[in-house]
Design a protein around this motif. Structure first.
Motif, PDB file in Angstrom:
ATOM      1  N   LYS A  51     -33.664 -15.816  71.065  1.00  0.00           N
ATOM      2  CA  LYS A  51     -33.049 -16.687  72.069  1.00  0.00           C
ATOM      3  C   LYS A  51     -31.944 -15.941  72.806  1.00  0.00           C
ATOM      4  O   LYS A  51     -31.810 -16.056  74.032  1.00  0.00           O
ATOM      5  N   ALA A  52     -31.163 -15.176  72.059  1.00  0.00           N
ATOM      6  CA  ALA A  52     -30.076 -14.418  72.683  1.00  0.00           C
ATOM      7  C   ALA A  52     -30.639 -13.422  73.696  1.00  0.00           C
ATOM      8  O   ALA A  52     -30.098 -13.282  74.800  1.00  0.00           O
ATOM      9  N   ARG A  53     -31.711 -12.752  73.340  1.00  0.00           N
ATOM     10  CA  ARG A  53     -32.323 -11.798  74.277  1.00  0.00           C
ATOM     11  C   ARG A  53     -32.815 -12.503  75.532  1.00  0.00           C
ATOM     12  O   ARG A  53     -32.666 -12.000  76.647  1.00  0.00           O
ATOM     13  N   GLU A  54     -33.387 -13.687  75.356  1.00  0.00           N
ATOM     14  CA  GLU A  54     -33.881 -14.449  76.500  1.00  0.00           C
ATOM     15  C   GLU A  54     -32.737 -14.856  77.418  1.00  0.00           C
ATOM     16  O   GLU A  54     -32.808 -14.703  78.643  1.00  0.00           O
ATOM     17  N   VAL A  55     -31.652 -15.375  76.839  1.00  0.00           N
ATOM     18  CA  VAL A  55     -30.515 -15.813  77.640  1.00  0.00           C
ATOM     19  C   VAL A  55     -29.879 -14.642  78.381  1.00  0.00           C
ATOM     20  O   VAL A  55     -29.505 -14.755  79.560  1.00  0.00           O
ATOM     21  N   LEU A  56     -29.789 -13.505  77.708  1.00  0.00           N
ATOM     22  CA  LEU A  56     -29.128 -12.334  78.292  1.00  0.00           C
ATOM     23  C   LEU A  56     -30.055 -11.512  79.180  1.00  0.00           C
ATOM     24  O   LEU A  56     -29.607 -10.557  79.825  1.00  0.00           O
ATOM     25  N   GLY A  57     -31.341 -11.874  79.206  1.00  0.00           N
ATOM     26  CA  GLY A  57     -32.294 -11.156  80.050  1.00  0.00           C
ATOM     27  C   GLY A  57     -32.583  -9.757  79.563  1.00  0.00           C
ATOM     28  O   GLY A  57     -32.760  -8.831  80.359  1.00  0.00           O
ATOM     29  N   LEU A  58     -32.678  -9.589  78.241  1.00  0.00           N
ATOM     30  CA  LEU A  58     -32.883  -8.273  77.642  1.00  0.00           C
ATOM     31  C   LEU A  58     -34.331  -8.087  77.209  1.00  0.00           C
ATOM     32  O   LEU A  58     -34.940  -8.983  76.632  1.00  0.00           O
ATOM     33  N   SER A  59     -34.857  -6.910  77.460  1.00  0.00           N
ATOM     34  CA  SER A  59     -36.205  -6.581  77.014  1.00  0.00           C
ATOM     35  C   SER A  59     -36.211  -6.289  75.523  1.00  0.00           C
ATOM     36  O   SER A  59     -35.155  -6.144  74.885  1.00  0.00           O
ATOM     37  N   GLU A  60     -37.396  -6.167  74.945  1.00  0.00           N
ATOM     38  CA  GLU A  60     -37.536  -5.840  73.523  1.00  0.00           C
ATOM     39  C   GLU A  60     -36.825  -4.533  73.205  1.00  0.00           C
ATOM     40  O   GLU A  60     -36.196  -4.383  72.154  1.00  0.00           O
ATOM     41  N   GLY A  61     -36.895  -3.587  74.130  1.00  0.00           N
ATOM     42  CA  GLY A  61     -36.269  -2.294  73.907  1.00  0.00           C
ATOM     43  C   GLY A  61     -34.753  -2.338  73.869  1.00  0.00           C
ATOM     44  O   GLY A  61     -34.114  -1.387  73.413  1.00  0.00           O
ATOM     45  N   LEU A  62     -34.170  -3.435  74.351  1.00  0.00           N
ATOM     46  CA  LEU A  62     -32.710  -3.582  74.351  1.00  0.00           C
ATOM     47  C   LEU A  62     -32.235  -4.559  73.285  1.00  0.00           C
ATOM     48  O   LEU A  62     -31.133  -5.098  73.356  1.00  0.00           O
ATOM     49  N   ARG A  63     -33.049  -4.764  72.263  1.00  0.00           N
ATOM     50  CA  ARG A  63     -32.701  -5.682  71.182  1.00  0.00           C
ATOM     51  C   ARG A  63     -31.368  -5.313  70.541  1.00  0.00           C
ATOM     52  O   ARG A  63     -30.599  -6.181  70.113  1.00  0.00           O
ATOM     53  N   GLY A  64     -31.064  -4.017  70.474  1.00  0.00           N
ATOM     54  CA  GLY A  64     -29.824  -3.569  69.845  1.00  0.00           C
ATOM     55  C   GLY A  64     -28.572  -4.056  70.557  1.00  0.00           C
ATOM     56  O   GLY A  64     -27.482  -4.097  69.965  1.00  0.00           O
ATOM     57  N   GLU A  65     -28.700  -4.454  71.824  1.00  0.00           N
ATOM     58  CA  GLU A  65     -27.548  -4.957  72.571  1.00  0.00           C
ATOM     59  C   GLU A  65     -27.059  -6.287  71.997  1.00  0.00           C
ATOM     60  O   GLU A  65     -25.884  -6.619  72.120  1.00  0.00           O
ATOM     61  N   VAL A  66     -27.963  -7.057  71.399  1.00  0.00           N
ATOM     62  CA  VAL A  66     -27.564  -8.318  70.777  1.00  0.00           C
ATOM     63  C   VAL A  66     -26.636  -8.041  69.596  1.00  0.00           C
ATOM     64  O   VAL A  66     -25.592  -8.687  69.440  1.00  0.00           O
ATOM     65  N   ALA A  67     -26.998  -7.070  68.775  1.00  0.00           N
ATOM     66  CA  ALA A  67     -26.164  -6.705  67.624  1.00  0.00           C
ATOM     67  C   ALA A  67     -24.801  -6.204  68.087  1.00  0.00           C
ATOM     68  O   ALA A  67     -23.770  -6.455  67.445  1.00  0.00           O
ATOM     69  N   LYS A  68     -24.772  -5.506  69.205  1.00  0.00           N
ATOM     70  CA  LYS A  68     -23.498  -5.026  69.766  1.00  0.00           C
ATOM     71  C   LYS A  68     -22.579  -6.213  70.078  1.00  0.00           C
ATOM     72  O   LYS A  68     -21.383  -6.182  69.779  1.00  0.00           O
ATOM     73  N   ASN A  69     -23.140  -7.275  70.645  1.00  0.00           N
ATOM     74  CA  ASN A  69     -22.328  -8.446  70.980  1.00  0.00           C
ATOM     75  C   ASN A  69     -21.821  -9.178  69.748  1.00  0.00           C
ATOM     76  O   ASN A  69     -20.765  -9.809  69.784  1.00  0.00           O
ATOM     77  N   VAL A  70     -22.572  -9.120  68.662  1.00  0.00           N
ATOM     78  CA  VAL A  70     -22.142  -9.773  67.422  1.00  0.00           C
ATOM     79  C   VAL A  70     -20.793  -9.218  66.966  1.00  0.00           C
ATOM     80  O   VAL A  70     -19.959  -9.932  66.403  1.00  0.00           O
ATOM     81  N   GLU A  71     -20.559  -7.942  67.219  1.00  0.00           N
ATOM     82  CA  GLU A  71     -19.374  -7.251  66.698  1.00  0.00           C
ATOM     83  C   GLU A  71     -18.233  -7.152  67.713  1.00  0.00           C
ATOM     84  O   GLU A  71     -17.298  -6.367  67.524  1.00  0.00           O
ATOM     85  N   LEU A  72     -18.276  -7.952  68.765  1.00  0.00           N
ATOM     86  CA  LEU A  72     -17.281  -7.815  69.831  1.00  0.00           C
ATOM     87  C   LEU A  72     -15.847  -7.968  69.354  1.00  0.00           C
ATOM     88  O   LEU A  72     -14.939  -7.323  69.874  1.00  0.00           O
ATOM     89  N   ARG A  73     -15.613  -8.810  68.369  1.00  0.00           N
ATOM     90  CA  ARG A  73     -14.234  -9.045  67.914  1.00  0.00           C
ATOM     91  C   ARG A  73     -13.736  -7.968  66.956  1.00  0.00           C
ATOM     92  O   ARG A  73     -12.527  -7.859  66.735  1.00  0.00           O
ATOM     93  N   THR A  74     -14.640  -7.188  66.379  1.00  0.00           N
ATOM     94  CA  THR A  74     -14.232  -6.205  65.370  1.00  0.00           C
ATOM     95  C   THR A  74     -14.466  -4.765  65.788  1.00  0.00           C
ATOM     96  O   THR A  74     -13.883  -3.846  65.210  1.00  0.00           O
ATOM     97  N   ALA A  75     -15.318  -4.534  66.789  1.00  0.00           N
ATOM     98  CA  ALA A  75     -15.609  -3.171  67.225  1.00  0.00           C
ATOM     99  C   ALA A  75     -14.362  -2.529  67.835  1.00  0.00           C
ATOM    100  O   ALA A  75     -13.507  -3.205  68.408  1.00  0.00           O
ATOM    101  N   GLY A  76     -14.276  -1.231  67.715  1.00  0.00           N
ATOM    102  CA  GLY A  76     -13.163  -0.517  68.326  1.00  0.00           C
ATOM    103  C   GLY A  76     -13.218  -0.620  69.837  1.00  0.00           C
ATOM    104  O   GLY A  76     -14.295  -0.597  70.440  1.00  0.00           O
ATOM    105  N   ALA A  77     -12.051  -0.746  70.441  1.00  0.00           N
ATOM    106  CA  ALA A  77     -11.978  -0.860  71.898  1.00  0.00           C
ATOM    107  C   ALA A  77     -11.559   0.473  72.501  1.00  0.00           C
ATOM    108  O   ALA A  77     -10.949   1.317  71.844  1.00  0.00           O
ATOM    109  N   ARG A  78     -11.900   0.667  73.776  1.00  0.00           N
ATOM    110  CA  ARG A  78     -11.485   1.864  74.507  1.00  0.00           C
ATOM    111  C   ARG A  78     -11.216   1.470  75.948  1.00  0.00           C
ATOM    112  O   ARG A  78     -11.629   0.390  76.388  1.00  0.00           O
ATOM    113  N   PRO A  79     -10.545   2.276  76.732  1.00  0.00           N
ATOM    114  CA  PRO A  79     -10.251   1.902  78.121  1.00  0.00           C
ATOM    115  C   PRO A  79     -11.521   1.577  78.893  1.00  0.00           C
ATOM    116  O   PRO A  79     -12.538   2.272  78.775  1.00  0.00           O
TER     117      PRO A  79
END
Length: 260
Positions: A51-79
């Motif tokens: 469902k997340a891929r559908e809402v975000l308009g991501l292809s099967e090959g970009l499935r990893g982008e969903v996991a990236k969003n899961v970690e938005l609050r804990t991932a290291g930030a950069r400029p």
């Protein structure tokens, strides 16, 4: 001068430093709206991945982008200037500007975003995937979600000088300068001179070079007419159309024979 930029689909990986601090981002008037998008985006991506891929308009090959969003609050930030990559940002080359031009970039550049609304290139953010064209199940279309908060925050950020609007149409939907501010706003198209057609890759690369040229030369036009003169002095071929009515922006066409 305030330069409005689109983000890039391609983004560098998140940093290894401290995670996101929403309250530390520029334009604090956008904080509540940012929190709302962040909360729903993380919740969406933690749940049903398809469902997340559908809402975000991501292809099967970009499935990893969903996991990236899961970690938005804990991932290291950069400029943000390091996070955004792609044709425009490669041509802009923020990392290779001299120290003075980098300071100008920090003051002048504002990158629009479906998730953050708009950020300075010095604001520290994690890598993410969420375009302005996304329609979240709860908040709805992000372009509409951002309009009220942007209408309050952006005029102050614009100050009394030129607004150089280089955004794509999806991001321009989130905020449109009005009244007197529109009169000192200039939008730019890049046309292939022989055909008079916009070519996406050429368009983005030339816009990046225009911004780099202005920053490197230390030029900060006060209004669209001064911008036209400055760009011509820098070697660009520019055709300008002053607005035919009050409350409308100037439209500039930059003509190129070859873009590399």
């Amino acid at each position: 001068m305030l330069v409005l930029l689109p983000p890039s689909e391609g983004k560098a990986s998140s940093g290894r430093g401290a995670p996101l601090k929403l309250e530390s981002l520029s334009l604090p008037g956008l904080t509540a709206a940012r929190e709302a998008v962040l909360d729903e985006l993380v919740e969406l991506c933690v749940g049903d991945e398809d469902k997340a891929r559908e809402v975000l308009g991501l292809s099967e090959g970009l499935r990893g982008e969903v996991a990236k969003n899961v970690e938005l609050r804990t991932a290291g930030a950069r400029p943000a200037g390091e996070v955004y990559t792609g044709v425009l940002y490669d041509a802009l080359g923020l990392a290779t500007l001299d120290a003075t031009a980098k300071k100008r970039a920090a003051r002048s550049l504002l990158v629009f975003s479906g998730l953050w609304g708009a950020v300075r290139v010095t604001d520290r953010i994690p890598s993410y995937r969420c375009s302005m064209g996304v329609k979240l199940p709860g908040l709805g279309a992000l372009g509409g979600h951002w309009r009220t908060a942007m209408a309050a925050a952006l005029p102050e950020a614009a100050g009394a000088g030129l607004v150089l609007d280089l955004r794509s149409s999806a991001y321009a939907a989130a905020w449109k300068p009005k009244g007197e501010l529109a009169g000192r706003t200039a939008t730019v198209r890049v046309l292939h001179a022989p055909t008079r057609k916009v070519v996406s890759h050429f368009n983005k690369a030339t816009k990046g070079r225009i911004v780099r040229s202005l920053l490197s030369a230390g030029i900060s036009p006060k209004g669209p007419a001064e911008l036209v003169t400055a760009l011509r002095d820098l070697g660009y071929e520019v055709e300008a159309a002053a607005p035919g009515r009050a409350g409308a922006a100037w439209a500039l066409d930059v003509l190129v024979d070859e873009v590399h």
